[in-house]
Scaffold this motif. Sequence first.
Motif, PDB file in Angstrom:
ATOM      1  N   ILE A 268      76.624  23.547  23.233  1.00 17.04           N
ATOM      2  CA  ILE A 268      77.947  23.856  23.782  1.00 17.04           C
ATOM      3  C   ILE A 268      78.946  22.768  23.403  1.00 17.04           C
ATOM      4  N   PHE A 269      78.511  21.509  23.432  1.00 15.46           N
ATOM      5  CA  PHE A 269      79.389  20.401  23.069  1.00 15.46           C
ATOM      6  C   PHE A 269      79.864  20.534  21.621  1.00 15.46           C
ATOM      7  N   ARG A 270      78.930  20.890  20.726  1.00 15.19           N
ATOM      8  CA  ARG A 270      79.303  21.061  19.321  1.00 15.19           C
ATOM      9  C   ARG A 270      80.293  22.208  19.146  1.00 15.19           C
ATOM     10  N   ARG A 271      80.122  23.255  19.923  1.00 18.21           N
ATOM     11  CA  ARG A 271      81.046  24.375  19.831  1.00 18.21           C
ATOM     12  C   ARG A 271      82.430  24.004  20.352  1.00 18.21           C
ATOM     13  N   LEU A 272      82.468  23.166  21.378  1.00 20.51           N
ATOM     14  CA  LEU A 272      83.751  22.697  21.902  1.00 20.51           C
ATOM     15  C   LEU A 272      84.457  21.792  20.897  1.00 20.51           C
ATOM     16  N   VAL A 273      83.688  21.000  20.172  1.00 21.93           N
ATOM     17  CA  VAL A 273      84.265  20.164  19.111  1.00 21.93           C
ATOM     18  C   VAL A 273      84.872  21.059  18.029  1.00 21.93           C
ATOM     19  N   LYS A 274      84.128  22.090  17.655  1.00 25.72           N
ATOM     20  CA  LYS A 274      84.609  23.022  16.633  1.00 25.72           C
ATOM     21  C   LYS A 274      85.873  23.730  17.097  1.00 25.72           C
ATOM     22  N   LEU A 275      85.897  24.099  18.387  1.00 24.17           N
ATOM     23  CA  LEU A 275      87.083  24.740  18.956  1.00 24.17           C
ATOM     24  C   LEU A 275      88.292  23.825  18.846  1.00 24.17           C
ATOM     25  N   ARG A 276      88.106  22.567  19.197  1.00 26.25           N
ATOM     26  CA  ARG A 276      89.211  21.606  19.154  1.00 26.25           C
ATOM     27  C   ARG A 276      89.714  21.418  17.726  1.00 26.25           C
ATOM     28  N   VAL A 277      88.812  21.342  16.784  1.00 27.59           N
ATOM     29  CA  VAL A 277      89.203  21.168  15.381  1.00 27.59           C
ATOM     30  C   VAL A 277      90.025  22.377  14.913  1.00 27.59           C
ATOM     31  N   SER A 278      89.590  23.570  15.298  1.00 26.41           N
ATOM     32  CA  SER A 278      90.301  24.790  14.899  1.00 26.41           C
ATOM     33  C   SER A 278      91.710  24.801  15.470  1.00 26.41           C
ATOM     34  N   LEU A 279      91.836  24.451  16.741  1.00 24.63           N
ATOM     35  CA  LEU A 279      93.155  24.426  17.383  1.00 24.63           C
ATOM     36  C   LEU A 279      94.041  23.346  16.760  1.00 24.63           C
ATOM     37  N   LEU A 280      93.430  22.210  16.448  1.00 20.88           N
ATOM     38  CA  LEU A 280      94.181  21.108  15.841  1.00 20.88           C
ATOM     39  C   LEU A 280      94.719  21.514  14.481  1.00 20.88           C
ATOM     40  N   ASN A 281      93.890  22.235  13.704  1.00 15.95           N
ATOM     41  CA  ASN A 281      94.328  22.703  12.395  1.00 15.95           C
ATOM     42  C   ASN A 281      95.482  23.692  12.513  1.00 15.95           C
ATOM     43  N   ILE A 282      95.420  24.549  13.522  1.00 15.89           N
ATOM     44  CA  ILE A 282      96.483  25.541  13.723  1.00 15.89           C
ATOM     45  C   ILE A 282      97.797  24.850  14.118  1.00 15.89           C
ATOM     46  N   VAL A 283      97.705  23.882  15.028  1.00 17.97           N
ATOM     47  CA  VAL A 283      98.896  23.167  15.485  1.00 17.97           C
ATOM     48  C   VAL A 283      99.532  22.380  14.349  1.00 17.97           C
ATOM     49  N   ASN A 284      98.700  21.794  13.481  1.00 16.61           N
ATOM     50  CA  ASN A 284      99.214  20.944  12.401  1.00 16.61           C
ATOM     51  C   ASN A 284      99.536  21.728  11.129  1.00 16.61           C
ATOM     52  N   HIS A 285      99.275  23.021  11.164  1.00 16.52           N
ATOM     53  CA  HIS A 285      99.487  23.843   9.950  1.00 16.52           C
ATOM     54  C   HIS A 285     100.982  23.935   9.617  1.00 16.52           C
TER      55      HIS A 285
END
Length: 285
Positions: A268-285
């Motif tokens: 679950i922790f790894r999935r939360l990390v992946k979620l954060r990375v995805s959101l970060l990429n969207i915000v910085n796009h």
Amino acid sequence: MASSIETSKISGHFRSISLPSKSHPLTTTVEEHLSRLRSLEAASSSSSASQSLGELESLYDCIGDLLQLPLTQQALSHLRSPTEESLEGSLKLLDVCGNVREAFSQMKECVQELKSSFRRRKRGDSSLAFEVEAYINARKKMNKVITTHLRSLKKKGPKKGSHNEATLSILRQAGEISYSVFRSLLGFLAMTSASTKPRGWSQVSKLLEAKRVSCDGGEETDEVQGLDTALLSLRMSKDINNQVGDLSKQLEALESSIQEIEEDLECIFRRLVKLRVSLLNIVNH
């Protein structure tokens, strides 16, 4: 495919932005996971907690796939403020998940240390009573940390956003149910007070018992029923060494259950990390 239309003003012109539809297969699957998690939360049993861990993993797998859709990324990139709030929320979830993992790691260390002292025992060796006392004291100290985490969880949680965009709504709901699962896990390790027996040890050992039952076809058993009471009374016993055999087996079973829970929390922790990375990429796009 769109469930609603947002508009953004760019160079004096309005451009329509199609948002992911609630009928999209991934969105539908996510809603199904959320529904099952709510049902398990209402059931509030040890086996339901076990299933919640698996459902939570699957939920974040689906959310991860949803965030990879170009349509989702386009929609969220034009909803910068609420998406940034979701990004902030993902960091809080990671922090809470990390605290829960640490609590179970400490619990496992306590169990392993006591198991080691049992293996090293010699009949009539008074040091065993000292080890049991050390274990109980360690549990009391750990309980103080768990209590602090539980209090902190009351103050944390996803913000009640007003935007109805499907993906943002899903992220809020996922955050809410995640906090509920984490609170339950911490509650299983908590003690009723610093001087009374721990509560929920039997629940901890049964968290993943449902998985074993489904594999074996056997009946669910409480591997550590009465372990809390036994350990607290053991320090007063005159025949402490005669009780070590049975307790060692119970500790072995408890350690195995904790190990499985840790593995699920790591996923679950790894999935939360992946979620954060995805959101970060969207915000910085």
